[in-house]
Motif scaffolding. Structure first.
Motif, PDB file in Angstrom:
ATOM      1  N   MET A   1      20.019 -11.913   6.141  1.00 49.21           N
ATOM      2  CA  MET A   1      21.401 -12.397   6.036  1.00 49.21           C
ATOM      3  C   MET A   1      21.871 -12.259   4.591  1.00 49.21           C
ATOM      4  O   MET A   1      21.126 -12.556   3.658  1.00 49.21           O
ATOM      5  N   SER A   2      23.095 -11.763   4.379  1.00 46.35           N
ATOM      6  CA  SER A   2      23.614 -11.546   3.036  1.00 46.35           C
ATOM      7  C   SER A   2      23.860 -12.883   2.347  1.00 46.35           C
ATOM      8  O   SER A   2      24.080 -13.909   2.987  1.00 46.35           O
ATOM      9  N   GLU A   3      23.837 -12.852   1.031  1.00 48.88           N
ATOM     10  CA  GLU A   3      24.004 -14.067   0.245  1.00 48.88           C
ATOM     11  C   GLU A   3      25.467 -14.488   0.231  1.00 48.88           C
ATOM     12  O   GLU A   3      26.368 -13.671   0.006  1.00 48.88           O
ATOM     13  N   LEU A   4      25.717 -15.745   0.483  1.00 45.71           N
ATOM     14  CA  LEU A   4      27.065 -16.294   0.446  1.00 45.71           C
ATOM     15  C   LEU A   4      27.244 -17.059  -0.855  1.00 45.71           C
ATOM     16  O   LEU A   4      26.388 -17.852  -1.244  1.00 45.71           O
ATOM     17  N   ILE A   5      28.350 -16.808  -1.528  1.00 41.35           N
ATOM     18  CA  ILE A   5      28.640 -17.516  -2.771  1.00 41.35           C
ATOM     19  C   ILE A   5      30.075 -18.006  -2.730  1.00 41.35           C
ATOM     20  O   ILE A   5      30.904 -17.500  -1.974  1.00 41.35           O
ATOM     21  N   THR A   6      30.376 -18.981  -3.574  1.00 41.59           N
ATOM     22  CA  THR A   6      31.717 -19.544  -3.632  1.00 41.59           C
ATOM     23  C   THR A   6      32.607 -18.705  -4.551  1.00 41.59           C
ATOM     24  O   THR A   6      32.134 -17.814  -5.264  1.00 41.59           O
ATOM     25  N   VAL A   7      33.904 -19.024  -4.531  1.00 45.64           N
ATOM     26  CA  VAL A   7      34.870 -18.327  -5.387  1.00 45.64           C
ATOM     27  C   VAL A   7      34.515 -18.536  -6.855  1.00 45.64           C
ATOM     28  O   VAL A   7      34.547 -17.597  -7.659  1.00 45.64           O
ATOM     29  N   LYS A   8      34.179 -19.766  -7.209  1.00 44.82           N
ATOM     30  CA  LYS A   8      33.845 -20.052  -8.610  1.00 44.82           C
ATOM     31  C   LYS A   8      32.587 -19.305  -9.044  1.00 44.82           C
ATOM     32  O   LYS A   8      32.500 -18.813 -10.172  1.00 44.82           O
ATOM     33  N   GLN A   9      31.611 -19.232  -8.153  1.00 47.82           N
ATOM     34  CA  GLN A   9      30.371 -18.522  -8.510  1.00 47.82           C
ATOM     35  C   GLN A   9      30.644 -17.041  -8.750  1.00 47.82           C
ATOM     36  O   GLN A   9      30.092 -16.444  -9.685  1.00 47.82           O
ATOM     37  N   LEU A  10      31.499 -16.433  -7.924  1.00 50.87           N
ATOM     38  CA  LEU A  10      31.826 -15.019  -8.128  1.00 50.87           C
ATOM     39  C   LEU A  10      32.632 -14.837  -9.411  1.00 50.87           C
ATOM     40  O   LEU A  10      32.431 -13.857 -10.139  1.00 50.87           O
ATOM     41  N   ALA A  11      33.554 -15.785  -9.691  1.00 53.41           N
ATOM     42  CA  ALA A  11      34.329 -15.706 -10.932  1.00 53.41           C
ATOM     43  C   ALA A  11      33.410 -15.791 -12.142  1.00 53.41           C
ATOM     44  O   ALA A  11      33.573 -15.039 -13.109  1.00 53.41           O
ATOM     45  N   ASP A  12      32.435 -16.700 -12.103  1.00 51.96           N
ATOM     46  CA  ASP A  12      31.486 -16.808 -13.220  1.00 51.96           C
ATOM     47  C   ASP A  12      30.659 -15.531 -13.347  1.00 51.96           C
ATOM     48  O   ASP A  12      30.345 -15.081 -14.453  1.00 51.96           O
ATOM     49  N   LYS A  13      30.306 -14.948 -12.200  1.00 51.81           N
ATOM     50  CA  LYS A  13      29.502 -13.730 -12.210  1.00 51.81           C
ATOM     51  C   LYS A  13      30.277 -12.562 -12.818  1.00 51.81           C
ATOM     52  O   LYS A  13      29.701 -11.745 -13.558  1.00 51.81           O
TER      53      LYS A  13
END
Length: 213
Positions: free
Chosen positions: A1-13
């Motif tokens: 299963m692919s990794e799910l991340i939040t909007v903030k986590q993607l913004a930080d990334k």
């Protein structure tokens, strides 16, 4: 299963404001956003689309790129026209007039396509400018939300401080009341003691006066 991340986590990334990612996520299909315990999570496909969109926004075509593209189109058009003229010179004279008319039409069509491409480039730049303004607006909103949270935290700290001061005042008031009551009791005891002494003196005087022991 692919990794799910939040909007903030993607913004930080990606190292961008949360508003940029949040704005791009609103454009995606609902099936690409999963909600768990009241929190939105981005699927791997959503992460890829948002990352590509933000990369395109952060690396728009420069004026030099647009000019270079236009120059290449003009050179291509010129080569096409020269090729058409060469073919016309080899054909019989009786068909030259018709071919010149076709050549003119083709040239006009090419010019029209070039104008359309330039208009599309201008529209693209205008859309990118509007997008950047929207991103700045969302970033300003996020900063305002953060400032509101900071202010709320400060208000809570002030409230706690005021509550502590009120408790201190209450304790001091209680101590003052206790001190005043103690002083009053001491004064009453002293007054009673004085009255008892005076009474004893008066009784002794009367006893002496009437010869009683």
């Amino acid at each position: 299963m692919s990794e799910l991340i939040t909007v903030k986590q993607l913004a930080d990334k990606l190292g961008v404001p949360k508003s940029k990612v949040s704005y791009q996520s609103r454009k995606l299909d609902d099936s690409l956003i999963l909600q768990q315990n009241g929190t939105n999570y981005l699927t791997e496909r959503a992460q890829l689309l948002i990352t590509q969109a933000i990369h395109d926004l952060m690396n728009p075509p420069t004026a030099e790129d647009v000019a270079e593209k236009a120059t290449e189109e003009v050179e291509t058009d010129t080569e096409t026209v020269e090729s058409v003229e060469s073919e016309q010179s080899e054909q019989p004279a009786q068909t030259k007039s018709s071919e010149q008319t076709e050549q003119t039409d083709e040239t006009n069509e090419i010019d029209s396509e070039k104008d359309d491409d330039e208009d599309e480039d201008q529209d693209s730049l205008s859309k990118e400018t509007s997008q950047e303004m929207m991103d700045l607006l969302y970033e300003w909103i996020d900063n305002l939300d953060d400032q509101i949270e900071v202010n709320q935290e400060q208000l809570e700290v002030y409230h706690d401080q005021l509550k502590a001061k009120d408790e201190q005042i209450d304790k001091l008031t209680q101590l003052l009341n206790q001190s005043q009551q103690l002083q009053l009791q001491q004064q009453q005891q002293q007054l009673k003691l004085v009255e008892d002494i005076e009474f004893e003196k008066s009784l002794t005087w009367w006893q002496k006066l009437f010869g009683k022991k």
